[in-house]
Motif scaffolding. Structure first.
Motif, short mmCIF file in Angstrom:
data_model
loop_
_atom_site.label_atom_id
_atom_site.label_comp_id
_atom_site.label_asym_id
_atom_site.label_seq_id
_atom_site.Cartn_x
_atom_site.Cartn_y
_atom_site.Cartn_z
N LEU A 1 8.37 4.78 7.34
CA LEU A 1 7.84 4.68 6.40
C LEU A 1 7.39 5.96 5.72
CD1 LEU A 1 5.83 2.84 4.66
CD2 LEU A 1 4.06 3.02 6.13
N ILE A 2 7.42 7.36 6.13
CA ILE A 2 7.65 8.32 5.82
C ILE A 2 8.80 8.74 5.55
CG2 ILE A 2 6.53 10.76 6.04
CD1 ILE A 2 4.34 9.32 7.49
N SER B 1 0.68 -1.27 0.13
CA SER B 1 0.23 -0.09 -0.02
C SER B 1 1.27 1.05 0.26
CB SER B 1 -1.02 0.21 1.04
OG SER B 1 -1.85 -1.49 1.51
N GLY B 2 1.87 1.27 0.61
CA GLY B 2 2.99 2.41 1.12
C GLY B 2 2.46 3.45 1.52
N GLU B 3 2.88 4.71 0.63
CA GLU B 3 2.09 6.14 1.49
C GLU B 3 0.31 5.78 2.41
OE1 GLU B 3 2.61 8.46 -1.45
OE2 GLU B 3 4.73 8.65 -0.98
N ALA B 4 -0.47 4.45 1.34
CA ALA B 4 -1.95 5.09 1.17
C ALA B 4 -1.88 3.97 3.09
CB ALA B 4 -2.42 4.28 0.63
N GLN C 1 1.22 13.85 9.26
CA GLN C 1 0.99 12.73 9.62
C GLN C 1 2.54 12.46 10.71
OE1 GLN C 1 -0.29 11.08 5.90
NE2 GLN C 1 -2.72 10.70 6.65
N LEU C 2 3.61 12.81 9.54
CA LEU C 2 5.18 12.56 10.08
C LEU C 2 4.84 13.17 11.60
CD1 LEU C 2 7.66 11.26 10.02
CD2 LEU C 2 8.42 13.04 8.76
#
Length: 198
Positions: A116-117, A37-40, A128-129
């Motif tokens: 992840l980010i 999904s990555g960033e999702a 979000q980070l």
């Protein structure tokens, strides 16, 4: 009558030979799904952090307030919350376990979001980070306040809590780190909290 019995038997046989459905836990997201999904996946992981805070916050208040003189309970109880009021901080108190475990689950998940980010990719991801850093810093702060000595009492030598930023690779043979000092724990918390402002 024979047709009904045969039809019923066929339907039952089809039911037993139905397709194989893989069912994933409803309350978790696999590493494969995150990578796919990555960033999702960030939205889901961050919502999961906030969902765990809901259970954690109740015990955070019990731990902090019930042992103070801010409240009074008139009847005795055998529940975990009453043990805080009566200063019975025992290892068998499941409330302490909830407070500790949910905090470290959010810390691990926040750390996964941080990994992840990529910072600076977009304003939304940076927001979000920042939230992930804030959650991690806040939890280290509250954990140290609950399980460490006050900062003004020799923070360089008194023990705080273990600093574990991420999920250990081998959960079956888990080896936790030693407890950091109160000073090191506060440094981790303040670095995370300052980072979220960048």
């Amino acid at each position: 009558m024979k047709k009904i019995i045969i039809l019923s038997s066929l339907i039952a046989a089809l039911g037993f030979t139905g397709c194989d459905v893989e069912r994933l836990p409803y309350d978790s997201y696999t590493d494969e799904k995150i990578n796919e999904s990555g960033e999702a996946a960030v939205d889901i992981l961050l919502n999961g952090c906030y969902g765990r805070l809901k259970s954690w916050s109740e015990w955070m208040h019990y731990t902090g307030e019930f042992g103070a003189d801010n409240m009074m309970k008139q009847a005795t109880s055998s529940g975990a919350s009453f043990r805080f009021i009566s200063y019975q901080h025992t290892t068998t108190n499941y409330g302490v376990g909830y407070f500790w475990n949910y905090a470290y689950k959010v810390i691990a998940q926040s750390s996964s979001i941080v990994d992840l980010i990529e910072e600076g990719k977009s304003k939304e991801l940076d927001q979000q980070l920042g939230e992930a850093y804030y959650l991690r810093g806040m939890l280290y702060f509250y954990l140290c306040r609950a399980f460490g000595r006050p900062y003004y009492q020799s923070p360089e030598s008194n023990l705080g809590v273990p600093i574990i930023n991420g999920t250990p690779e081998d959960m079956d043979n888990l080896q936790l780190l030693d407890r950091a000092t109160v000073k090191e724990t506060y440094e981790q918390a303040t670095n995370d909290l300052k980072k979220q402002n960048n």
